[in-house]
Scaffold this motif. Structure first.
Motif, mmCIF file in Angstrom:
data_model
loop_
_atom_site.group_PDB
_atom_site.id
_atom_site.type_symbol
_atom_site.label_atom_id
_atom_site.label_comp_id
_atom_site.label_asym_id
_atom_site.label_seq_id
_atom_site.Cartn_x
_atom_site.Cartn_y
_atom_site.Cartn_z
ATOM 1 N N PHE A 188 -13.815 4.184 -40.752
ATOM 2 C CA PHE A 188 -13.197 3.793 -39.479
ATOM 3 C C PHE A 188 -14.119 4.108 -38.302
ATOM 4 N N GLU A 189 -14.812 5.251 -38.370
ATOM 5 C CA GLU A 189 -15.758 5.589 -37.302
ATOM 6 C C GLU A 189 -16.893 4.570 -37.249
ATOM 7 N N ALA A 190 -17.450 4.255 -38.414
ATOM 8 C CA ALA A 190 -18.594 3.345 -38.456
ATOM 9 C C ALA A 190 -18.203 1.926 -38.065
ATOM 10 N N ALA A 191 -16.936 1.539 -38.338
ATOM 11 C CA ALA A 191 -16.485 0.164 -38.083
ATOM 12 C C ALA A 191 -15.845 0.012 -36.712
ATOM 13 N N ALA A 192 -16.054 0.998 -35.828
ATOM 14 C CA ALA A 192 -15.383 0.974 -34.523
ATOM 15 C C ALA A 192 -15.665 -0.303 -33.739
ATOM 16 N N GLN A 193 -16.840 -0.902 -33.945
ATOM 17 C CA GLN A 193 -17.181 -2.109 -33.190
ATOM 18 C C GLN A 193 -16.571 -3.380 -33.781
ATOM 19 N N LEU A 194 -15.896 -3.256 -34.920
ATOM 20 C CA LEU A 194 -15.214 -4.425 -35.498
ATOM 21 C C LEU A 194 -13.832 -4.563 -34.872
ATOM 22 N N PRO A 195 -13.501 -5.722 -34.318
ATOM 23 C CA PRO A 195 -12.175 -5.893 -33.701
ATOM 24 C C PRO A 195 -11.027 -5.648 -34.681
ATOM 25 N N SER A 196 -11.256 -5.915 -35.942
ATOM 26 C CA SER A 196 -10.184 -5.799 -36.932
ATOM 27 C C SER A 196 -10.192 -4.462 -37.661
ATOM 28 N N ALA A 197 -10.962 -3.479 -37.200
ATOM 29 C CA ALA A 197 -11.120 -2.221 -37.940
ATOM 30 C C ALA A 197 -9.788 -1.522 -38.184
ATOM 31 N N ALA A 198 -8.958 -1.408 -37.157
ATOM 32 C CA ALA A 198 -7.687 -0.695 -37.299
ATOM 33 C C ALA A 198 -6.763 -1.402 -38.291
ATOM 34 N N ALA A 199 -6.687 -2.731 -38.202
ATOM 35 C CA ALA A 199 -5.827 -3.483 -39.108
ATOM 36 C C ALA A 199 -6.310 -3.371 -40.548
ATOM 37 N N LEU A 200 -7.633 -3.464 -40.758
ATOM 38 C CA LEU A 200 -8.176 -3.355 -42.105
ATOM 39 C C LEU A 200 -7.982 -1.944 -42.661
ATOM 40 N N ARG A 201 -8.125 -0.941 -41.809
ATOM 41 C CA ARG A 201 -7.910 0.429 -42.267
ATOM 42 C C ARG A 201 -6.485 0.602 -42.772
ATOM 43 N N GLU A 202 -5.514 0.126 -42.020
ATOM 44 C CA GLU A 202 -4.121 0.279 -42.427
ATOM 45 C C GLU A 202 -3.827 -0.519 -43.699
ATOM 46 N N THR A 203 -4.417 -1.697 -43.826
ATOM 47 C CA THR A 203 -4.217 -2.507 -45.027
ATOM 48 C C THR A 203 -4.742 -1.768 -46.261
ATOM 49 N N VAL A 204 -5.942 -1.204 -46.152
ATOM 50 C CA VAL A 204 -6.517 -0.467 -47.281
ATOM 51 C C VAL A 204 -5.684 0.765 -47.591
ATOM 52 N N ARG A 205 -5.245 1.472 -46.569
ATOM 53 C CA ARG A 205 -4.435 2.673 -46.800
ATOM 54 C C ARG A 205 -3.157 2.343 -47.566
ATOM 55 N N ARG A 206 -2.474 1.304 -47.157
ATOM 56 C CA ARG A 206 -1.231 0.939 -47.847
ATOM 57 C C ARG A 206 -1.515 0.481 -49.274
ATOM 58 N N ARG A 207 -2.592 -0.246 -49.445
ATOM 59 C CA ARG A 207 -2.964 -0.717 -50.792
ATOM 60 C C ARG A 207 -3.282 0.454 -51.705
ATOM 61 N N ARG A 208 -4.018 1.446 -51.195
ATOM 62 C CA ARG A 208 -4.374 2.606 -52.007
ATOM 63 C C ARG A 208 -3.159 3.492 -52.275
ATOM 64 N N ALA A 209 -2.226 3.540 -51.330
ATOM 65 C CA ALA A 209 -1.061 4.406 -51.489
ATOM 66 C C ALA A 209 -0.072 3.866 -52.510
ATOM 67 N N THR A 210 0.087 2.540 -52.546
ATOM 68 C CA THR A 210 1.075 1.948 -53.446
ATOM 69 C C THR A 210 0.480 1.555 -54.789
ATOM 70 N N GLY A 211 -0.799 1.158 -54.810
ATOM 71 C CA GLY A 211 -1.416 0.733 -56.057
ATOM 72 C C GLY A 211 -0.943 -0.657 -56.460
ATOM 73 N N GLY A 212 -1.810 -1.381 -57.166
ATOM 74 C CA GLY A 212 -1.460 -2.710 -57.631
ATOM 75 C C GLY A 212 -0.848 -2.667 -59.022
#
Length: 462
Positions: free
Chosen positions: A332-356
């Motif tokens: 998240f620190e490294a991707a700060a300049q990406l406009p979608s960084a926060a949204a992608l971070r939350e998407t990955v967090r939810r994916r990792r928390a629930t599992g496929g």
């Protein structure tokens, strides 16, 4: 009464006779393939089941299996499960992945003290992911596989009539192979299904491929579908996560063995519920297919956890959370300049928390789901450490496993440094006292004065 030799054409293999007794006189040919597949957690695909059951019967008749598990069977099933809609990687995709991973390395440099790995980024198909990771899957699951194979062999032998036990001979190995074949089919299906979900070589938080850095373009595209974000941004964010994982596992040499060793230790402690297997073997009626499906779907072959295993699981989940939390924070620190960084971070967090679905299938197989349940708490801890100690102080925690935070530290991330400083001060006092003792720095007690002199000193006051 004549003693005529038995007709070889009428002789029955001891194993076949044993199975015939256990399966109501029908032997292995009487096993319901669909019910067996349901017990193993396999898809109800008639064509696929026919192929796998043919492999199973071949394996049962073969004496060349390496140990109790036929890993070739696992490999073949994994490749079959991953093969559907698995396009080959194009030169364009390889170039895009290489560029994304190179850029990710540059963006990570300012946010961590761990140096770049120098690894060449690769683009894998799903089949290539299977080939690159199956050796580690074997290492992680072999203890469970051996337990299942041994449990099945023991249970079936205990259910034999007394008059048949003398006929066992070398059939015990074949009975173990039966359990190994079931496990091989399960493992292959689970790994193949995972190959259709993971986006990188470290996507589940464990370094399955030794010292490699790779993305799966087909799965990256599938991950970004529906997010309404530029595919290049999605690829770069996932490349940052992969590069961060790679730095951690390459620059902290003990970490990979620490994680894999913890999983292996956990797996070795798993036991199979023999009573459930004995009940199935005793009550099984091969003519009642619905009863077979009901019994086998209850998870007869699934491993059971003990209280000791629950404690081991807590330690393992803490280690997984610390790895994922560090990667999450740095990405998240490294991707700060990406406009979608926060949204992608939350998407990955939810994916990792629930599992496929595939992660859940693997969890059912070995009694372990490799999900960082406390990812958010771990990320908060690493963020607090950066505030308190700076980047170098935060990353120095990875110098030794004894320095790692515990599950209790995740409960109070901001208080970790204060507790660690208190413990270090206490250790320092103990070390200082020990050093003085060894150097003879303490006075001799007066009641042990060998000279008999006045302990308060000479009368002249000198």
């Amino acid at each position: 009464m004549t003693n005529e030799p038995a007709n070889n054409d009428d002789e029955q293999d001891p194993l076949q006779e044993i199975l015939a007794q256990l399966m109501g006189g029908k032997g292995i040919e009487g096993i319901d393939a669909a019910a067996l597949a349901k017990a193993a957690g396999l898809p109800n695909d008639p064509q696929l089941l026919q192929q796998m059951f043919a492999q199973f019967q071949t394996m049962m008749n073969s004496s060349s299996a390496e140990g109790p598990v036929n890993w070739q069977l696992a490999h073949d099933n994994a490749r079959q499960a991953a093969a559907g809609d698995d396009p080959s990687v194009t030169p364009l995709q390889s170039r895009e992945v290489d560029e994304a991973l190179r850029l990710a390395e540059l963006w990570l440099d300012p946010v961590t003290e761990l140096p770049s790995t120098g690894l060449i980024g690769k683009a894998w198909s799903r089949a290539e992911w299977v080939e690159e990771t199956l050796g580690t899957w074997k290492r992680l699951t072999e203890p469970v596989a051996n337990s299942i194979a041994q449990a099945l062999s023991t249970t079936l032998q205990e259910q034999l009539p007394e008059e048949m036990k003398s006929m066992m001979g070398g059939a015990g190995t074949a009975l173990q192979n039966m359990g190994g074949a079931l496990f091989g089919m399960q493992l292959g299906q689970a790994v193949g299904a995972l190959a259709r979900e993971v986006v990188s070589s470290t996507d589940i938080g464990v370094p399955l491929a030794d010292l490699q850095m790779a993305l799966l373009p087909a799965n990256v595209t599938a991950f970004g579908a529906g997010l309404d974000l530029p595919e290049g941004e999605v690829r770069l964010f996932l490349a940052l996560r992969e590069a961060a994982h790679a730095r951690l596992f390459v620059q902290v040499p003990w970490l990979r063995g620490h994680l894999l060793g913890a999983i292996e230790a956990y797996a070795r402690g798993i036991h199979i519920d023999l009573s459930r297997m004995e009940e199935l073997a005793r009550d099984l009626d091969p003519s009642d297919s619905e009863r077979i499906r009901e019994a086998l779907s209850q998870g007869v072959f699934m491993p059971q956890r003990t209280p000791a295993q629950d404690a081991a699981l807590t330690k393992l989940e803490t280690a997984l959370a610390l790895v994922e939390g560090w990667v999450d924070e740095l990405t998240f620190e490294a991707a700060a300049q990406l406009p979608s960084a926060a949204a992608l971070r939350e998407t990955v967090r939810r994916r990792r928390a629930t599992g496929g679905p595939a992660e859940h299938a693997f969890g059912s197989l070995v009694g372990l789901e490799l999900r960082p349940r406390r990812l958010r708490e771990a990320a908060a801890l690493w963020a607090a450490l950066k505030e308190q100690r700076g980047i170098a102080g935060r990353d120095a925690i990875w110098q030794h496993p004894d320095l790692l935070p515990t599950a209790e530290d995740l409960d109070d991330p901001t208080g970790f440094s204060a507790r660690r400083e208190l413990a270090e001060a206490s250790d320092s006092e103990v070390d200082e006292a020990l050093e003085r003792l060894l150097d003879g720095g303490y006075d001799t007690p007066s009641d042990e004065n060998p000279s008999g002199d006045n302990p308060s000193g000479p009368s002249d006051g000198k």
